[in-house]
Design a protein around this motif. Structure first.
Motif, PDB file in Angstrom:
ATOM      1  N   ARG A 212      24.449 -14.086   1.141  1.00  0.00           N
ATOM      2  CA  ARG A 212      23.952 -15.023   0.127  1.00  0.00           C
ATOM      3  C   ARG A 212      25.004 -15.392  -0.919  1.00  0.00           C
ATOM      4  O   ARG A 212      24.694 -16.038  -1.929  1.00  0.00           O
ATOM      5  N   ALA A 213      26.261 -14.984  -0.694  1.00  0.00           N
ATOM      6  CA  ALA A 213      27.286 -15.226  -1.717  1.00  0.00           C
ATOM      7  C   ALA A 213      27.739 -16.689  -1.745  1.00  0.00           C
ATOM      8  O   ALA A 213      27.999 -17.244  -2.806  1.00  0.00           O
ATOM      9  N   ALA A 214      27.839 -17.333  -0.588  1.00  0.00           N
ATOM     10  CA  ALA A 214      28.456 -18.666  -0.551  1.00  0.00           C
ATOM     11  C   ALA A 214      27.535 -19.742  -1.116  1.00  0.00           C
ATOM     12  O   ALA A 214      27.997 -20.707  -1.729  1.00  0.00           O
ATOM     13  N   GLY A 215      26.235 -19.617  -0.893  1.00  0.00           N
ATOM     14  CA  GLY A 215      25.278 -20.590  -1.418  1.00  0.00           C
ATOM     15  C   GLY A 215      25.268 -21.915  -0.668  1.00  0.00           C
ATOM     16  O   GLY A 215      24.634 -22.867  -1.101  1.00  0.00           O
TER      17      GLY A 215
ATOM     18  N   GLY B  58      28.320 -17.745  11.713  1.00  0.00           N
ATOM     19  CA  GLY B  58      26.964 -17.829  12.266  1.00  0.00           C
ATOM     20  C   GLY B  58      25.935 -17.240  11.308  1.00  0.00           C
ATOM     21  O   GLY B  58      24.838 -17.788  11.140  1.00  0.00           O
ATOM     22  N   PHE B  59      26.276 -16.150  10.658  1.00  0.00           N
ATOM     23  CA  PHE B  59      25.353 -15.559   9.685  1.00  0.00           C
ATOM     24  C   PHE B  59      25.144 -16.516   8.517  1.00  0.00           C
ATOM     25  O   PHE B  59      24.049 -16.640   7.973  1.00  0.00           O
TER      26      PHE B  59
ATOM     27  N   THR C  52      21.491 -18.116   7.520  1.00  0.00           N
ATOM     28  CA  THR C  52      20.947 -17.773   6.202  1.00  0.00           C
ATOM     29  C   THR C  52      20.432 -19.009   5.481  1.00  0.00           C
ATOM     30  O   THR C  52      19.401 -18.964   4.807  1.00  0.00           O
ATOM     31  N   TYR C  53      21.149 -20.127   5.642  1.00  0.00           N
ATOM     32  CA  TYR C  53      20.810 -21.287   4.808  1.00  0.00           C
ATOM     33  C   TYR C  53      20.028 -22.369   5.532  1.00  0.00           C
ATOM     34  O   TYR C  53      19.510 -23.275   4.893  1.00  0.00           O
TER      35      TYR C  53
END
Ligand SMILES: Cc1cc2nc3c(=O)[nH]c(=O)nc-3n(C[C@H](O)[C@H](O)[C@H](O)COP(=O)(O)OP(=O)(O)OC[C@H]3O[C@@H](n4cnc5c(N)ncnc54)[C@H](O)[C@@H]3O)c2cc1C
Length: 483
Positions: free
Chosen positions: A158-161, A329-330, A334-335
C-alpha cells in the motif's frame, strides 16, 4: 486500549477496527497465505500482540476444499507445508490448529468460534484470488479486532498508492523508495527464545465439530483428483531449493535463465506462491551470499535493470525478477479489482487486438485440445505436457506457451479465458499476482507496441516456436516432455 494498535505501520491494516480484548484466552493468527513460521510479518505481529497482552499464541492454518481449482496437486503441496509448520510449532510450544475441510462449507464457523475467545485476530494481506473477499467478509462478521498484515514483498503493497504502466516506471519508483523499507524485514526466526504462557485446551465442542489434523490421503476429499501431486511442498523443501540455487546456478543466472533447463532458475515460484518461503528470506539469502550491505545501493540508477543493488550482474538480474517483476503484480492486484479482466488492458493493446479480431485464424484449437496438448506444434505440446505433469513450465517457454494460445483461440477474450483456466488449474504457482501480470502481458500489459504489425497479434509482441528453436537447443526438452 492497547498501544500496539496505535502505532502506525505501513504493513498493518485494521479490517475490524476494535480495541484488543485483554481478557481473551489467546492471540489468534489466522494463517491463510504466508504458510510459514519463519520470516513472516504476520506471525511477528501476532507475537508482538501476545507479548504485549501476555497471552498465548494460537495458529489456525485452514485449507478449504471448495476454492476454484482445488486438486490433489495443490492440496498435497499445502499439506506438506502444514506438516512442517506443525513440527515447528510443537518444538516452540506454540498451539497449532491445522484444519483441512472434509466437505464444502464444513469449515464455516470455525474462525468465528476461535475468534470469539481471542484478544485479537491477525491474518495475511494477500491481494488476489478469493482471499481479499474472504478476509473482508470475516471483518464484517467478527466481533473482535481483526488486522491484516502485508508480508508480500520488499515494498509494502500500500506504499505506492497507484499502479504503474510499465516495469520500467515501477523499477524507477522502487529505486527511489525501496531504501527506506529495507529495514522492515520480518524476524528470521520469531520462535527463538520465545516465552509465552501455554495455550489453554480448546473446548471440546470446537475440536469435535472441526477436528484438527492433517490427513495422510486425499481420496476422501471432494477435490479434483485428476490433477495429480507434483513437487514437494513446504518450507523445508523450499529452503533446500533456495540453498541449492544460491550455492549453485545463481552464479550463471543472467545468461542461463532464459533457456529450457528448469534448473537454471530458482524454482521458487510455487514456494513463494503458497508462502512456504518469503520474498525477504530469498532476498536475505541471496544478499548474504553476495556479502551485500545497504550502503552499496546506488542512488541514481535511473530505472535501469542493472546497477541499483551494487552486486554482480547475475544477482542484479535475479533481483529484477524477484523484486521488480514479482512486486509489479502485487501492486496491480492491490489497486485494481479488475486485474484479471480483458478490459484492464492498455487502450493501445485493446485497439490493435480489436483491429485484428476479424483476421483469419487458420489454426484454431478448443480448450480441450489445448489441455490435452493435442496441437500440431511439438514444442508447445511439450510445454503443456510439462505443465500438466510437473505443475510448472520452464521460464522462457511459458511466454511462447501464452503467445500461441492467443494465436490459436477464436478471439483474444477467449484466449485470456483459456490461459487463465490452464494456468490456474495446473500451475503450482498459479492463482497468484504473477499469474495475472504475465498472462495479461501476453496481450500487451506492461509492454509497448511492436512492429511489424502482424495478423491476429496486430502490434502485440509476437513469438514463434521456430524462433525459439533457433535460439536454443530443444531436443532434450522435446524428448523429456513428449506429449
Ligand atoms: C504466460 C505466463 C504465465 C505465468 N504465470 C505465472 C504464475 O502463475 N505464477 C508465477 O509466479 N509466475 C508466473 N509467470 C512468470 C514466470 O514464468 C515465473 O515466475 C517463473 O518462471 C518461475 O520460475 P522460477 O521461480 O524458477 O523463477 P526465477 O527466474 O528463479 O525468478 C525468481 C522469482 O522471481 C519472480 N519472477 C520471475 N519471473 C517473473 C515474471 N516474469 N513476472 C513476475 N515475477 C517473476 C517469481 O516469483 C520467481 O519465483 C508466468 C509467465 C508467463 C509468460
Amino acid at each position: 486500549m492497547s498501544t500496539l494498535s496505535e502505532l502506525p505501520d505501513p504493513r498493518v491494516t485494521a479490517v475490524r477496527d476494535l480495541p484488543a480484548r485483554p481478557d481473551g484466552d489467546y492471540v489468534l493468527y489466522w494463517m491463510i497465505a504466508y504458510r510459514r513460521t519463519r520470516g513472516n510479518h504476520s506471525l511477528d505481529r501476532a507475537l508482538r500482540w501476545a507479548r504485549e497482552l501476555n497471552k498465548p499464541l494460537l495458529v489456525l492454518e485452514p485449507l478449504r476444499c471448495d476454492y476454484p481449482w482445488a486438486s490433489d496437486r495443490l492440496h498435497a503441496f499445502v499439506l506438506a507445508g502444514m506438516r512442517d509448520n506443525q513440527g515447528r510449532c510443537a518444538e516452540a510450544g506454540v498451539a497449532y490448529y491445522p484444519y483441512v475441510e472434509p466437505g464444502p462449507r464444513a469449515g464455516a464457523g470455525l474462525l468465528a468460534a476461535l475468534a470469539a475467545r481471542a484478544c485479537v485476530v491477525v491474518t495475511d494481506d494477500w491481494p488476489c484470488f478469493f482471499l481479499p473477499r474472504m478476509v473482508a467478509a470475516a471483518g464484517e462478521r467478527l466481533e473482535v479486532r481483526l488486522e491484516q498484515v502485508d508480508g508480500n514483498g520488499l515494498l509494502p503493497i500500500r506504499a505506492a498508492g497507484r499502479v504503474f504502466p510499465t516495469a520500467f516506471a515501477f523499477r524507477r519508483y522502487l529505486q527511489k523508495t525501496l531504501g527506506q523499507h529495507l529495514g522492515e524485514g520480518p524476524r528470521a526466526d520469531p520462535f527463538l527464545r520465545l516465552r509465552l504462557p501455554a495455550a489453554p485446551a480448546l473446548p471440546a465442542e470446537i475440536t469435535r465439530r472441526w477436528p484438527p489434523g492433517i490427513p495422510d490421503g486425499l481420496d476422501a476429499l471432494p477435490i479434483d483428483h485428476a490433477v495429480t501431486p507434483a513437487g514437494r511442498g513446504g518450507s523445508v523443501a523450499g529452503h533446500e531449493r533456495l540453498r541449492r540455487f544460491v550455492d549453485g546456478t545463481l552464479g550463471g543466472y543472467e545468461a542461463s535463465h532464459n533457456t529450457l533447463d528448469a534448473d537454471n532458475t530458482s524454482g521458487l515460484s510455487p514456494y513463494l506462491h503458497f508462502g512456504h518461503v518469503g520474498a525477504h528470506e530469498v532476498f536475505d539469502a541471496v544478499m548474504r551470499s553476495a556479502g551485500w550491505s545497504p550502503d552499496k545501493l546506488k542512488k541514481n540508477a535511473g530505472g535501469k535493470r542493472h546497477g541499483f543493488w551494487g552486486v554482480a550482474q547475475d544477482t542484479e538480474a535475479f533481483l529484477d525478477q524477484l523484486v521488480t517483476w514479482r512486486e509489479l503484480g502485487f501492486n496491480m492486484c492491490t489497486y485494481r479489482d479488475d486485474y484479471a479482466d480483458y478490459d484492464s488492458l492498455p487502450g493501445w493493446a485493446r485497439q490493435t487486438l480489436a483491429d485484428h479480431a476479424g483476421d483469419p485464424r487458420p489454426n484454431l484449437y478448443t480448450v480441450d485440445q489445448l489441455e490435452r496438448a493435442a496441437t500440431a506444434d511439438p514444442l508447445w505440446n511439450a510445454a503443456q505436457t510439462q505443465l500438466v505433469r510437473d505443475g510448472v513450465i520452464t521460464n522462457y517457454l511459458r511466454m511462447l506457451w501464452g503467445k500461441k494460445i492467443l494465436e490459436w483461440s477464436p478471439s483474444p477474450q477467449a484466449a485470456l479465458a483459456n490461459l487463465l483456466r490452464l494456468n490456474d488449474k495446473y500451475a503450482l504457482d498459479g492463482r497468484d499476482p504473477n499469474s495475472y501480470t504475465n498472462i495479461l502481458w501476453i496481450f500487451g500489459r506492461y509492454d509497448r507496441p511492436w512492429g511489424p504489425e502482424r495478423p491476429i497479434f496486430g502490434k502485440i509482441r509476437y513469438m514463434s516456436s521456430d524462433n525459439t528453436a533457433r535460439k536454443m537447443p530443444t531436443r532434450d526438452y522435446l524428448r523429456r516432455y513428449a506429449a
